[in-house]
Design a protein around this motif. Structure first.
Motif, PDB file in Angstrom:
ATOM      1  N   LEU A 108       1.789   4.244   1.320  1.00  0.00           N
ATOM      2  CA  LEU A 108       1.270   3.300   2.303  1.00  0.00           C
ATOM      3  C   LEU A 108       2.415   2.592   3.024  1.00  0.00           C
ATOM      4  N   GLN A 109       2.077   1.986   4.137  1.00  0.00           N
ATOM      5  CA  GLN A 109       3.054   1.197   4.872  1.00  0.00           C
ATOM      6  C   GLN A 109       3.529   0.033   4.005  1.00  0.00           C
ATOM      7  N   GLY A 112       7.598   0.979   0.387  1.00  0.00           N
ATOM      8  CA  GLY A 112       9.022   1.120   0.043  1.00  0.00           C
ATOM      9  C   GLY A 112       9.553   2.523   0.264  1.00  0.00           C
ATOM     10  N   THR A 114      10.923   4.067   3.037  1.00  0.00           N
ATOM     11  CA  THR A 114      12.199   4.214   3.731  1.00  0.00           C
ATOM     12  C   THR A 114      13.348   3.768   2.838  1.00  0.00           C
ATOM     13  N   THR A 115      13.121   2.672   2.137  1.00  0.00           N
ATOM     14  CA  THR A 115      14.127   2.198   1.192  1.00  0.00           C
ATOM     15  C   THR A 115      14.367   3.253   0.107  1.00  0.00           C
ATOM     16  N   LYS A 119      17.660   5.320  -1.124  1.00  0.00           N
ATOM     17  CA  LYS A 119      18.081   5.176  -2.519  1.00  0.00           C
ATOM     18  C   LYS A 119      18.151   6.524  -3.214  1.00  0.00           C
TER      19      LYS A 119
HETATM   20  N1  LIG Z   1      12.325  -6.391  -4.243  1.00  0.00           N
HETATM   21  C1  LIG Z   1      12.211  -5.148  -3.802  1.00  0.00           C
HETATM   22  N2  LIG Z   1      11.939  -4.923  -2.521  1.00  0.00           N
HETATM   23  C2  LIG Z   1      11.816  -3.651  -2.076  1.00  0.00           C
HETATM   24  C3  LIG Z   1      11.974  -2.556  -2.970  1.00  0.00           C
HETATM   25  N3  LIG Z   1      11.773  -1.418  -2.245  1.00  0.00           N
HETATM   26  C4  LIG Z   1      11.530  -1.814  -0.979  1.00  0.00           C
HETATM   27  N4  LIG Z   1      11.555  -3.152  -0.857  1.00  0.00           N
HETATM   28  C5  LIG Z   1      11.315  -3.963   0.327  1.00  0.00           C
HETATM   29  O1  LIG Z   1       9.988  -3.735   0.744  1.00  0.00           O
HETATM   30  C6  LIG Z   1       9.884  -3.769   2.145  1.00  0.00           C
HETATM   31  C7  LIG Z   1       9.258  -2.497   2.673  1.00  0.00           C
HETATM   32  O2  LIG Z   1      10.077  -1.404   2.370  1.00  0.00           O
HETATM   33  P1  LIG Z   1      10.163  -0.112   3.280  1.00  0.00           P
HETATM   34  O3  LIG Z   1      11.113   0.828   2.637  1.00  0.00           O
HETATM   35  O4  LIG Z   1      10.446  -0.477   4.689  1.00  0.00           O
HETATM   36  O5  LIG Z   1       8.686   0.438   3.143  1.00  0.00           O
HETATM   37  P2  LIG Z   1       7.967   1.615   3.960  1.00  0.00           P
HETATM   38  O6  LIG Z   1       7.125   0.966   4.987  1.00  0.00           O
HETATM   39  O7  LIG Z   1       7.130   2.336   2.950  1.00  0.00           O
HETATM   40  O8  LIG Z   1       9.022   2.497   4.509  1.00  0.00           O
HETATM   41  C8  LIG Z   1      11.301  -3.962   2.653  1.00  0.00           C
HETATM   42  O9  LIG Z   1      11.487  -5.317   2.953  1.00  0.00           O
HETATM   43  C9  LIG Z   1      12.172  -3.564   1.494  1.00  0.00           C
HETATM   44  O10 LIG Z   1      13.393  -4.233   1.487  1.00  0.00           O
HETATM   45  C10 LIG Z   1      12.243  -2.825  -4.360  1.00  0.00           C
HETATM   46  O11 LIG Z   1      12.351  -1.956  -5.205  1.00  0.00           O
HETATM   47  N5  LIG Z   1      12.348  -4.137  -4.709  1.00  0.00           N
END
Ligand SMILES: Nc1nc2c(ncn2[C@@H]2O[C@H](COP(=O)(O)OP(=O)(O)O)[C@@H](O)[C@H]2O)c(=O)[nH]1
Ligand SMILES: [Mg+2]
Length: 444
Positions: A108-109, A112, A114-115, A119
Motif C-alpha cells: 500500500l501507499q 515503506g 521505496t525506502t 534498503k
Molecule cells: N520509522 C520508520 N519509518 C519508515 C520505515 N520505512 C519507511 N519509513 C517511513 O515511512 C514513510 C513512507 O515510506 P515510503 O518508502 O515512501 O513508502 P511507500 O509509499 O510505500 O514507497 C517515509 O516517511 C519513510 O521514511 C521504517 O522501517 N521505520
C-alpha cells in the motif's frame, strides 16, 4: 519493539519458571495469561487460539528432558512455538539462475516500499556483493520518482527512471532491458501503492509481473498497522500471490501483532525487517532471534543449551556407576568441578538468569572463590590421597593447607563434607538409584 507483549510474557514465564512442579491448573493459568498478552498485542485471534492450544498440549505432554525443570521446559516450549509461529527457520531471498534477479516490490501507499527498495539494494550490495539497479515505476506522484532517485543514489544503486509521463509497465520492461545490458545482478522494481487494495492496483501489478517475470514478489507491510497489515497481506496474496514479506516500521510497533500473525495467516515468510528511517536500518528476519527478543530470555535459553551440550553422556554414565558402588573419589569430584567450570565462572552463569541481579549474587552461598578454594585443596592432594581420602590426617592436612593457601580448618571441613557425601551415596547405591533430578529439584 513489542514492549508490552514482551513484558507480559516475561512476567508470566518468570512466574512459571520459579515453580518446581507444575500442575495442570498452573499450565492453564499461564496459558490464559499468554492468550491475553497475545490478544492485547493485536495478534490474530485464530492464531492465538491455535498457538496456546499447541503450547498447552506440549506442556502437559512433555517428559521432563535432561537438565530442565518443568518451568524451564515451558519457557523452552513457548520459545519454540513462537519461533515456529513466525516461520521457523529464517527464509532467504531467491536468486535467479541467470542474472538479473528481478524483485518486484508491492504494498500500500506509505507502507515503506521505496525506502525498502533502497534498503534492500544496500543490503544486497553489502552482503552479496551484488550490483543493483532500481526502477522507478511509481509514476503517479513526481515526488515518488525523486525520492527513489535520492535514496537509490545514497546507497549506490543505479536508478532507472523515466519521470512520470510513461506507463509503469513500459518503464519496468525498459528497466529490465537496461539491467541486462548493464550486467546488473539484481533489479528491484519499486511500484505505486494505493491507500487501499483495489482492482486497478492489482491489475497494474499483474501487468508488471507479466512484463518482467520477477524472481520474487515481496510485499511490504507496515507493522504499525497491526491486523490491518495482515488483512492487506491476505488480500494481496489472493490477487497476486507474493513470495515473502518485508515488515516495515517494526521500530514503531509496540505491539507486534502483524509480525506474529502474518506467516500463520498468509503462509508467506517474513524475509526482512525494516527498523527505522535510516537506510542501514534493515536486517534479515530471524524467527528464532525474534522469539528470544520477545521473551527476553535469550540468555536463559543459551544457558540451557550450554548446560545440555557440556554434560558429556559417557562421563555421566561412568559417574553413575561409581556413585552406585560408593567409589566416588576426590579425583572424580575434581573432574566434575572442571566440567562445571568449562561453562564459565559461576557468577556469570547465574548472571545470565534474568531477575538474578548483582545484589542477589552477593548472597549466593556458592561463589567462585569458594570453588577456587575447593579446587586448590584437591589439587594439593597426592593422587593417592584423592582416591583414599581416609589417608588425609595430621601432617598431611597441614601440607595440603599450605600447598593450597588455605587453613587446616578449611581442609578438614572439605574432607568431612566429602566423607558425609560418600556415606550418603553408598547408602543410596545399595538401594535403588535415586532420582537425581528430583533431588536436585528439591534442593533448588
Ligand atoms: N520509522 C520508520 N519509518 C519508515 C520505515 N520505512 C519507511 N519509513 C517511513 O515511512 C514513510 C513512507 O515510506 P515510503 O518508502 O515512501 O513508502 P511507500 O509509499 O510505500 O514507497 C517515509 O516517511 C519513510 O521514511 C521504517 O522501517 N521505520
Ligand atoms: Mg514509494
Amino acid at each position: 519493539m513489542f514492549d508490552a507483549l514482551s513484558e507480559k510474557l516475561q512476567a508470566t514465564l518468570s512466574d512459571v519458571r520459579q515453580r518446581g512442579t507444575l500442575t495442570e491448573d498452573d499450565v492453564n493459568a499461564a496459558m490464559r495469561e499468554i492468550r491475553l498478552a497475545l490478544l492485547e498485542a493485536d495478534v490474530n485471534f485464530k492464531v492465538v487460539k491455535s498457538f496456546t492450544a499447541s503450547v498447552k498440549e506440549r506442556c502437559l505432554g512433555a517428559d521432563v528432558v535432561g537438565a530442565l525443570n518443568p518451568g524451564q521446559q515451558v519457557v523452552k516450549i513457548v520459545d519454540e512455538e513462537l519461533t515456529a509461529l513466525m516461520g521457523g527457520s529464517s527464509a532467504g531471498l531467491a536468486f535467479a539462475p541467470r542474472p538479473p534477479t528481478v524483485i518486484l516490490m508491492a504494498g500500500l501507499q506509505g507502507s515503506g516500499k521505496t525506502t525498502a527498495t533502497a534498503k534492500l539494494a544496500r543490503f544486497l550490495k553489502e552482503n552479496n556483493d551484488s550490483s543493483v539497479a532500481v526502477a522507478a515505476c511509481d509514476v503517479y506522484r513526481p515526488a515518488a520518482v525523486d525520492q527513489l532517485v535520492k535514496v537509490g543514489g545514497q546507497v549506490g544503486a543505479t536508478v532507472y527512471e523515466k519521470g512520470t509521463d510513461e506507463n509503469p509497465v513500459d518503464i519496468a520492461r525498459w528497466a529490465l532491458d537496461q539491467a541486462k545490458q548493464d550486467g546488473k545482478d539484481v533489479l528491484i522494481v519499486d511500484t505505486a501503492g494505493r491507500l487501499h487494495v483495489d482492482e486497478s492496483l492489482m491489475e497494474e501489478l499483474k501487468e508488471i509481473r507479466k512484463a518482467v517475470k520477477p524472481t520474487s514478489i515481496l510485499l511490504v507491510v507496515d507493522a504499525m498497522t497491526g491486523q490491518d497489515a495482515v488483512n492487506v497481506a491476505e488480500q494481496f496474496g489472493e490477487a497476486v500471490n507474493f513470495d515473502g514479506v518485508i515488515m516495515s516500521k517494526l521500530d514503531g510497533d509496540a505491539r507486534g501483532g502483524a509480525a506474529l500473525s502474518v506467516k500463520a495467516v498468509t503462509g508467506k515468510p517474513i524475509l526482512f525487517a525494516s527498523t527505522g528511517e535510516k537506510l542501514d536500518q534493515f536486517e534479515r528476519f530471524h524467527p528464532d532471534r525474534m522469539a528470544q527478543r520477545i521473551l527476553g530470555m535469550g540468555d536463559v535459553l543459551s544457558l540451557i543449551e550450554k548446560a545440555e551440550s557440556q554434560v558429556e553422556e559417557d562421563e555421566a554414565r561412568e559417574l553413575e556407576k561409581k556413585l552406585r558402588k560408593g567409589e566416588f573419589t576426590f579425583e572424580d569430584f575434581l573432574s566434575q568441578l572442571k566440567m562445571m567450570r568449562k561453562m564459565g565462572p559461576l557468577s556469570s552463569l547465574l548472571g545470565m538468569i534474568p531477575g538474578f541481579q548483582g545484589s542477589q549474587l552477593k548472597n549466593m552461598k556458592v561463589d567462585d572463590r569458594e570453588l577456587d578454594r575447593v579446587q586448590a585443596i584437591i589439587l594439593s592432594m597426592t593422587p593417592e590421597e584423592r582416591r583414599r581420602p581416609e589417608l588425609i590426617k595430621g601432617s598431611r592436612r597441614l601440607r595440603i593447607a599450605k600447598g593450597s593457601g588455605t587453613s587446616v580448618q578449611q581442609v578438614n571441613q572439605l574432607v568431612k563434607q566429602f566423607g558425609q557425601m560418600q556415606k550418603v551415596m553408598k547408602q543410596l547405591g545399595r538401594g535403588k538409584m535415586p532420582d537425581l533430578q528430583a533431588l536436585m529439584r528439591q534442593a533448588r
